[in-house]
Design a protein around this motif. Sequence first.
Motif, mmCIF file in Angstrom:
data_model
loop_
_atom_site.group_PDB
_atom_site.id
_atom_site.type_symbol
_atom_site.label_atom_id
_atom_site.label_comp_id
_atom_site.label_asym_id
_atom_site.label_seq_id
_atom_site.Cartn_x
_atom_site.Cartn_y
_atom_site.Cartn_z
ATOM 1 N N ILE A 51 1.090 -1.304 0.102
ATOM 2 C CA ILE A 51 -0.108 0.027 0.116
ATOM 3 C C ILE A 51 0.893 1.360 0.274
ATOM 4 N N LEU A 52 0.570 2.057 -0.908
ATOM 5 C CA LEU A 52 1.080 3.377 -0.781
ATOM 6 C C LEU A 52 0.239 4.678 -0.489
ATOM 7 N N ILE A 53 0.584 5.315 0.648
ATOM 8 C CA ILE A 53 -0.381 6.507 1.090
ATOM 9 C C ILE A 53 0.464 7.755 1.030
ATOM 10 N N GLU A 54 -0.186 8.897 0.436
ATOM 11 C CA GLU A 54 0.093 10.168 0.730
ATOM 12 C C GLU A 54 -0.669 11.040 1.285
ATOM 13 N N ILE A 55 -0.117 11.618 2.461
ATOM 14 C CA ILE A 55 -0.946 12.414 3.196
ATOM 15 C C ILE A 55 -0.358 14.130 3.245
ATOM 16 N N HIS A 56 -1.386 14.734 3.789
ATOM 17 C CA HIS A 56 -0.912 16.216 3.904
ATOM 18 C C HIS A 56 -1.399 16.720 5.322
ATOM 19 N N THR A 57 -0.600 17.197 6.184
ATOM 20 C CA THR A 57 -1.088 17.871 7.523
ATOM 21 C C THR A 57 -1.092 18.954 7.567
ATOM 22 N N GLU A 58 -1.583 19.809 8.571
ATOM 23 C CA GLU A 58 -1.537 20.998 8.987
ATOM 24 C C GLU A 58 -0.176 21.427 9.511
ATOM 25 N N LYS A 59 0.595 20.372 10.396
ATOM 26 C CA LYS A 59 1.486 20.611 11.391
ATOM 27 C C LYS A 59 2.791 19.840 10.543
ATOM 28 N N PRO A 60 3.887 19.866 10.771
ATOM 29 C CA PRO A 60 5.001 18.861 10.254
ATOM 30 C C PRO A 60 4.842 17.710 11.028
ATOM 31 N N VAL A 61 5.110 16.840 10.362
ATOM 32 C CA VAL A 61 4.989 15.243 10.702
ATOM 33 C C VAL A 61 6.348 14.841 11.319
ATOM 34 N N ASP A 62 6.149 14.228 12.487
ATOM 35 C CA ASP A 62 7.552 13.777 13.189
ATOM 36 C C ASP A 62 7.789 12.223 12.576
ATOM 37 N N LEU A 63 8.498 12.153 11.584
ATOM 38 C CA LEU A 63 8.704 10.644 10.837
ATOM 39 C C LEU A 63 8.902 9.571 12.031
ATOM 40 N N GLY A 64 9.864 9.821 12.906
ATOM 41 C CA GLY A 64 10.333 8.574 13.811
ATOM 42 C C GLY A 64 9.183 8.325 14.553
ATOM 43 N N ALA A 65 8.369 9.598 15.199
ATOM 44 C CA ALA A 65 7.509 8.900 16.230
ATOM 45 C C ALA A 65 6.009 8.354 15.308
ATOM 46 N N THR A 66 6.236 8.948 13.993
ATOM 47 C CA THR A 66 4.814 8.207 13.334
ATOM 48 C C THR A 66 5.197 6.782 12.859
ATOM 49 N N ARG A 67 6.315 6.548 12.463
ATOM 50 C CA ARG A 67 6.985 5.111 12.245
ATOM 51 C C ARG A 67 6.598 4.256 13.440
ATOM 52 N N ALA A 68 7.037 4.752 14.537
ATOM 53 C CA ALA A 68 6.893 3.904 15.790
ATOM 54 C C ALA A 68 5.687 3.703 16.302
ATOM 55 N N LEU A 69 4.583 4.637 16.012
ATOM 56 C CA LEU A 69 3.195 4.353 16.137
ATOM 57 C C LEU A 69 2.898 3.364 15.091
ATOM 58 N N LEU A 70 3.106 3.322 13.941
ATOM 59 C CA LEU A 70 2.600 2.394 13.055
ATOM 60 C C LEU A 70 3.116 0.977 13.225
ATOM 61 N N ASP A 71 4.480 0.941 13.608
ATOM 62 C CA ASP A 71 5.131 -0.316 14.145
ATOM 63 C C ASP A 71 4.408 -0.927 15.195
ATOM 64 N N GLY A 72 3.924 -0.158 16.083
ATOM 65 C CA GLY A 72 3.280 -0.685 17.378
ATOM 66 C C GLY A 72 2.079 -1.215 16.906
ATOM 67 N N GLN A 73 1.577 -1.048 15.812
ATOM 68 C CA GLN A 73 0.251 -1.543 15.238
ATOM 69 C C GLN A 73 0.212 -2.905 14.427
ATOM 70 N N GLY A 74 1.394 -3.431 14.505
ATOM 71 C CA GLY A 74 1.674 -4.673 13.768
ATOM 72 C C GLY A 74 1.441 -4.853 12.500
ATOM 73 N N PHE A 75 1.707 -3.580 11.714
ATOM 74 C CA PHE A 75 1.761 -3.766 10.341
ATOM 75 C C PHE A 75 2.987 -4.285 9.774
ATOM 76 N N GLY A 76 3.098 -4.616 8.520
ATOM 77 C CA GLY A 76 4.443 -5.153 7.859
ATOM 78 C C GLY A 76 5.304 -4.075 7.862
ATOM 79 N N GLU A 77 6.305 -4.272 6.953
ATOM 80 C CA GLU A 77 7.329 -3.442 6.714
ATOM 81 C C GLU A 77 6.794 -2.027 6.308
ATOM 82 N N ILE A 78 7.413 -1.060 7.092
ATOM 83 C CA ILE A 78 6.922 0.383 6.863
ATOM 84 C C ILE A 78 8.104 1.196 6.307
ATOM 85 N N SER A 79 7.782 2.056 5.446
ATOM 86 C CA SER A 79 8.712 3.323 5.219
ATOM 87 C C SER A 79 8.060 4.349 5.417
#
Length: 306
Positions: A51-79
Amino acid sequence: MPLHFFPNKPHLDFMGKRWLGFGFSIALTLLSLGLLFTKGLNLGIDFTGGILIEIHTEKPVDLGATRALLDGQGFGEISLQNIAGSAEDVMIRIQVSKDEEQSKVTARVKDALAAPMGGNIDYRKIDYVGPTVGRELVENGVWAVLCAFAAILCYVWFRFEWQYGIGAILALLHDSIMVIGFFAVTRFEFGLTAIAAILTIVGYSINDSVVIYDRIRENMRRFKKMPVFELLNLSINDTLSRTILTASTTLLASLALFIFGGEVIRGFSAAMVFGVIIGTYSSIYISAPALIYLNIRPQLIEPKPA
């Protein structure tokens, strides 16, 4: 008045150093193949499925925190990576296993991102690539490269002679393996854009080789008694100014893409920078000296001793 890189025609002995070129090429080829079979390529979802998802947010996104959040949900390999040079625009790639339904995974991603980002997310693009489609893309990519090689071989063969066609294909195989090795070392994502980079580099390389071949054929008609060893040196030196100027301008364009093009085409533009250098090198040290061993003038190989 035409522009010349050198004020006077150079007299560089390329053929005298051909064994250094052959040794360098053989070493890089073995290294590239070794990395390919041991380290492998960083295949994108174009080839692996996901799956490829492109998002736009109002504030800058912390990539490290977001990756850790998604990793904690048990998804597959994430970049995750920023796109368009903006911290508010993010591309998320998730590799999905065969038994997972992609629409459900996408819904879980949206739920996971909604809470920390307050729901202020604009989902600009959501693409699904199944593993079956990924295998088809791999096969089609390989066929695209092979068909390009076959078309180039036929073109050079009919325009010149069969020896030139084989010399050109040897150079193109060399360049393609080098670019694949480049992707294995750098770990840039290898997807359809990487196939496009290889085909573009092949086109650039064959253009450079054909220019040198054209001068070789012209000089063979003018200097019928000149040994091939000397004739190849003469032809390469005749076209050296043009080769350097063409490579320089192409490098400038590729560097501009690499620096200002953003993350989406970073792998493509980096491969182009490397490919222009290696393609210029192979047109001088692979495609041209190969003619010596293909008996383009069997009776006149080495210059006669004085």
